[in-house]
Write a protein that holds these residues in place. Structure first.
Motif, PDB file in Angstrom:
ATOM      1  N   TYR A 270       0.818  -1.224   0.000  1.00  0.00           N
ATOM      2  CA  TYR A 270       0.000   0.000   0.000  1.00  0.00           C
ATOM      3  C   TYR A 270       0.845   1.265   0.000  1.00  0.00           C
ATOM      4  N   GLU A 271       2.062   1.167  -0.531  1.00  0.00           N
ATOM      5  CA  GLU A 271       2.976   2.305  -0.472  1.00  0.00           C
ATOM      6  C   GLU A 271       3.431   2.659  -1.886  1.00  0.00           C
ATOM      7  N   THR A 272       3.305   3.958  -2.219  1.00  0.00           N
ATOM      8  CA  THR A 272       3.685   4.396  -3.565  1.00  0.00           C
ATOM      9  C   THR A 272       4.642   5.570  -3.496  1.00  0.00           C
ATOM     10  N   ALA A 273       5.128   5.980  -4.669  1.00  0.00           N
ATOM     11  CA  ALA A 273       6.051   7.110  -4.760  1.00  0.00           C
ATOM     12  C   ALA A 273       5.332   8.457  -4.702  1.00  0.00           C
ATOM     13  N   LEU A 274       4.008   8.450  -4.500  1.00  0.00           N
ATOM     14  CA  LEU A 274       3.289   9.725  -4.375  1.00  0.00           C
ATOM     15  C   LEU A 274       3.761  10.445  -3.112  1.00  0.00           C
ATOM     16  N   GLU A 275       4.122  11.715  -3.270  1.00  0.00           N
ATOM     17  CA  GLU A 275       4.505  12.531  -2.114  1.00  0.00           C
ATOM     18  C   GLU A 275       3.225  13.107  -1.500  1.00  0.00           C
ATOM     19  N   PRO A 276       3.330  13.593  -0.250  1.00  0.00           N
ATOM     20  CA  PRO A 276       2.157  14.246   0.340  1.00  0.00           C
ATOM     21  C   PRO A 276       1.647  15.347  -0.598  1.00  0.00           C
ATOM     22  N   PHE A 277       0.350  15.474  -0.699  1.00  0.00           N
ATOM     23  CA  PHE A 277      -0.307  16.496  -1.520  1.00  0.00           C
ATOM     24  C   PHE A 277      -0.119  16.287  -3.025  1.00  0.00           C
ATOM     25  N   GLU A 278       0.315  15.103  -3.424  1.00  0.00           N
ATOM     26  CA  GLU A 278       0.431  14.831  -4.864  1.00  0.00           C
ATOM     27  C   GLU A 278      -0.731  13.981  -5.332  1.00  0.00           C
ATOM     28  N   LEU A 279      -1.330  14.431  -6.408  1.00  0.00           N
ATOM     29  CA  LEU A 279      -2.495  13.761  -6.961  1.00  0.00           C
ATOM     30  C   LEU A 279      -2.093  13.072  -8.261  1.00  0.00           C
ATOM     31  N   LEU A 280      -2.519  11.839  -8.419  1.00  0.00           N
ATOM     32  CA  LEU A 280      -2.288  11.136  -9.684  1.00  0.00           C
ATOM     33  C   LEU A 280      -3.335  11.638 -10.679  1.00  0.00           C
ATOM     34  N   THR A 281      -2.887  12.138 -11.835  1.00  0.00           N
ATOM     35  CA  THR A 281      -3.866  12.690 -12.785  1.00  0.00           C
ATOM     36  C   THR A 281      -4.075  11.804 -14.007  1.00  0.00           C
ATOM     37  N   ALA A 282      -3.035  11.094 -14.451  1.00  0.00           N
ATOM     38  CA  ALA A 282      -3.194  10.300 -15.674  1.00  0.00           C
ATOM     39  C   ALA A 282      -2.156   9.194 -15.742  1.00  0.00           C
ATOM     40  N   ILE A 283      -2.435   8.236 -16.603  1.00  0.00           N
ATOM     41  CA  ILE A 283      -1.522   7.129 -16.862  1.00  0.00           C
ATOM     42  C   ILE A 283      -1.271   7.136 -18.356  1.00  0.00           C
ATOM     43  N   GLU A 284      -0.002   7.185 -18.742  1.00  0.00           N
ATOM     44  CA  GLU A 284       0.317   7.156 -20.170  1.00  0.00           C
ATOM     45  C   GLU A 284       0.950   5.819 -20.508  1.00  0.00           C
ATOM     46  N   ILE A 285       0.415   5.193 -21.536  1.00  0.00           N
ATOM     47  CA  ILE A 285       0.839   3.829 -21.874  1.00  0.00           C
ATOM     48  C   ILE A 285       1.264   3.780 -23.329  1.00  0.00           C
ATOM     49  N   PRO A 286       2.475   3.262 -23.604  1.00  0.00           N
ATOM     50  CA  PRO A 286       2.876   3.099 -25.007  1.00  0.00           C
ATOM     51  C   PRO A 286       1.903   2.148 -25.701  1.00  0.00           C
ATOM     52  N   LYS A 287       1.527   2.489 -26.924  1.00  0.00           N
ATOM     53  CA  LYS A 287       0.599   1.619 -27.662  1.00  0.00           C
ATOM     54  C   LYS A 287       1.214   0.235 -27.862  1.00  0.00           C
ATOM     55  N   ALA A 288       0.376  -0.768 -27.788  1.00  0.00           N
ATOM     56  CA  ALA A 288       0.877  -2.143 -27.861  1.00  0.00           C
ATOM     57  C   ALA A 288       1.528  -2.429 -29.208  1.00  0.00           C
ATOM     58  N   GLY A 289       1.000  -1.816 -30.293  1.00  0.00           N
ATOM     59  CA  GLY A 289       1.548  -2.122 -31.610  1.00  0.00           C
ATOM     60  C   GLY A 289       1.477  -3.608 -31.860  1.00  0.00           C
TER      61      GLY A 289
END
Ligand SMILES: Cc1cc2nc3c(=O)[nH]c(=O)nc-3n(C[C@H](O)[C@H](O)[C@H](O)COP(=O)(O)OP(=O)(O)OC[C@H]3O[C@@H](n4cnc5c(N)ncnc54)[C@H](O)[C@@H]3O)c2cc1C
Ligand code: FES
Ligand code: FES
Lengths: 279, 172
Positions: free
Chosen positions: A157-176
């Motif tokens: 349950y631990e991530t690299a998010l710092e206090p007050f940081e909001l995750l806004t999006a996930i960018e994924i390379p196209k599978a091709g």
């Protein structure tokens, strides 16, 4: 059970959400789908002075395409990911994983951003984003930064998010031409996995080029099986199965002991290879 | 509700079963408790209160959701349908008849959630297989029936619907 008292605010937009968070302090929590958070507050496993509801923040939900990537907004719900055509085409592992998560009523509310921020070790999406080399876009008072998925999950349950940081999006390379699959073993549809795997590779005959083998439910966070991946690149399935002995060190949990989990990890690797070859 | 800032008590206006309802609620009030205790609609039940049993299932803005995993404050401005409203407007008729016919309830505690979940499945897929029915209701617990009769009833309701369509849409 009922949660303890907390204050609630509905954020209008991203700057408003960040301002509310700063006002309420570090222990305030972002309310996304609420499918883990509200349950945790009720069980009094979590305690918070305030919730910042981001369900009405524009532009946080939805999937867009830009160049060789797709961008998934953090507030995109599991149900949408299961039916979105861009996801099906360019990140099929995400589309395959979404219906495996809980039940329709939870898929209707739960979000991919919430799932990644929560970082349950048996959850599907964390392993998916690691296997697909995604980049997580986060926003804090100081601006935006990007975190490779491989560096995001630090532990239980631990991530690299710092206090007050909001995750806004996930960018994924196209599978091709890369193929992807998600396999898991559960007692009942929708349960958290006993053991699960995400496999992505460039299939050429027997070899699985640049294979990514990522397990969930076998450690504190997604576990990358490097040895198995290298063996699959040589087309050597039995070596890959053996390599799992070194790649994985599963702790026992309510769903099974370490040896059971190791055995099941081999079973689903084999299934994942078959599924990839059959695509 | 307070437009911009934090509040421990929130004014909400929710369209419940087609009627506008305004109340002041605790920020921590679950939607299901709002419906049961503040609005007085006790058809929606509370079991586990952490998302596992499905007794609290309701419809919010067309989606089937857990009433125990959503706050009343979040439902401000939303349209909510409960088993009462969906019974009154006839949406659940075929399912309710089939549940009675197939003995798909004993104590009835799980039934409102089962009906709403099953209706959601039939709206997506008019003729689901038994396997698909089982999968769709996998998040709804029943302590009495052993599920077999519930699957029978949903299958029967689906058959009724398909049959009605074949017969030109008439209902009996
Ligand atoms: C019965 C049941 C079964 C389930 N089974 C599964 C399963 O099999 N697999 C699985 O993966 N999940 C499962 N879940 C969990 C579900 O997928 C949740 O939706 C998910 O874990 C959390 O997403 P959420 O949007 O609901 O987040 P929330 O519950 O709203 O938030 C979770 C945490 O993340 C934080 N957070 C949320 N969004 C952000 C953000 N954008 N930026 C920063 N922090 C944020 C919150 O503050 C909170 O601490 C299950 C849940 C239930 C109730
Ligand atoms: S009371 Fe909501 S799922 Fe059990
Ligand atoms: S009929 Fe009693 S719980 Fe289902």
């Amino acid at each position: 059970m009922k949660p303890a008292q907390f204050a609630y605010a509905r954020a209008k937009d991203l700057p408003h959400a960040l301002a509310l968070w700063a006002e309420a302090g570090e222990d305030a929590q972002i309310l996304a789908g609420g499918q883990s958070l509200i349950a945790g507050l009720g069980l009094r496993l979590a305690d918070t002075p305030a919730l910042i509801d981001i369900n009405h923040v524009p532009d946080l939900a939805g999937v867009t395409e830009s160049g060789d990537r797709i961008r998934i907004g953090a507030m995109t719900r599991h149900a949408e990911l299961a039916r979105n055509p861009l996801v099906a085409e360019h990140a099929p592992a995400i589309a395959e994983a979404a219906p495996l998560i809980a039940h329709p009523a939870i898929q209707a509310r739960g979000t991919i951003g919430g799932s990644l921020a929560y970082a349950d070790p048996a959850a599907e999406f964390p392993a998916c984003v690691v296997a697909l080399d995604a980049e997580l876009v986060v926003q804090g008072q100081g601006g935006e930064r990007r975190i490779p998925a491989a560096d995001f999950f630090l532990g239980l349950y631990e991530t690299a998010l710092e206090p007050f940081e909001l995750l806004t999006a996930i960018e994924i390379p196209k599978a091709g031409r890369r193929r992807q699959t998600v396999q898991e073993l559960v007692r009942r549809h929708g349960d958290y996995a006993i053991v699960g795997i995400v496999l992505a590779a460039d299939v050429q005959g027997d070899t699985l080029g640049a294979a990514k083998v990522v397990y969930f439910g076998v450690g504190d966070a997604p576990v990358v099986a490097e040895g198995a991946a290298r063996a699959l690149e040589q087309g050597d399935v039995s070596a890959a199965l053996k390599a799992l002995n070194d790649d994985l060190d599963p702790p026992g949990d309510l769903t099974g002991g370490p040896e059971t989990k190791r055995h099941l990890a081999r079973v689903i690797l084999q299934r994942a290879i078959n599924a990839l070859r059959a695509q | 509700m307070s437009e911009n800032g934090f509040a421990h008590e929130v004014d909400v206006t929710v369209i419940v079963n087609g009627e506008r309802v305004s109340r002041r609620v605790d920020a921590r009030r679950h939607l299901v408790d709002f419906l049961r205790l503040d609005v007085g609609l006790t058809g929606t039940h509370t079991g586990c209160e952490h998302g596992v049993c499905g007794a609290c299932t309701v419809q919010v803005n067309g989606d089937v959701v857990r009433g125990c995993l959503m706050l009343a404050a979040q439902a401000d401005g939303a349209e909510v349908w409960t088993v009462e409203g969906l019974s009154d407007n006839g949406s659940l008729d075929a399912l309710q008849k089939a549940f009675v016919e197939r003995n798909a309830l004993q104590c009835g505690f799980c039934t409102p959630g089962m009906l709403i979940t099953a209706a959601d499945l039939l709206a997506r897929d008019a003729k689901p297989s038994r396997e698909e029915i089982r999968e769709h209701i996998s998040g709804n617990y029943c302590r009495c029936t052993g599920y077999e009769a519930i699957v029978d009833a949903v299958e029967m309701a689906a058959g009724t619907r398909a049959g009605a369509t074949q017969a030109g849409g008439g209902s009996q």
